[in-house]
Design a protein around this motif. Structure first.
Motif: not given
Length: 100
Positions: A18-46
């Motif tokens: 998969r890594r090599l495929a991406l390096q050679r111009g491959g792309k992940l399927t459009e619309g992929y959204t990971p199943e996760c909770e995302t939080t932004h800590q703006t003061a920590d820049r994380t």
């Protein structure tokens, strides 16, 4: 190869394919959204993405470091990931969390 590129296998060899495929111009399927909770800590820049109770990705925008944590323990660390590489990591971490 088909199983690796369609994320039906997650062995070291499949991850390299998969890594090599991406390096050679491959792309992940459009619309992929990971199943996760995302939080932004703006003061920590994380940003933290939590995959279930045990696995998370912490991205530090100041240092350009991305860390994968399992049960609070640092498992992997990456520097200066491109967006496709980060998306690939999200998918791999999502699969790892589902297997735990």
């Amino acid at each position: 190869m088909w199983r690796a590129l369609n994320f039906e296998r997650n062995s070291d060899k499949a991850q390299r394919i998969r890594r090599l495929a991406l390096q050679r111009g491959g792309k992940l399927t459009e619309g992929y959204t990971p199943e996760c909770e995302t939080t932004h800590q703006t003061a920590d820049r994380t940003m933290t993405q939590t995959f279930g109770h045990r696995v998370k990705i912490v991205a530090d925008f100041g240092s350009s470091e991305v860390v994968v944590m399992v049960d609070g323990v640092k498992k992997n660390s990456y520097k200066n990931l491109s967006i496709p590489e980060f998306m690939q990591l999200q998918n791999e971490v999502e699969q790892m969390a589902a297997a735990l």
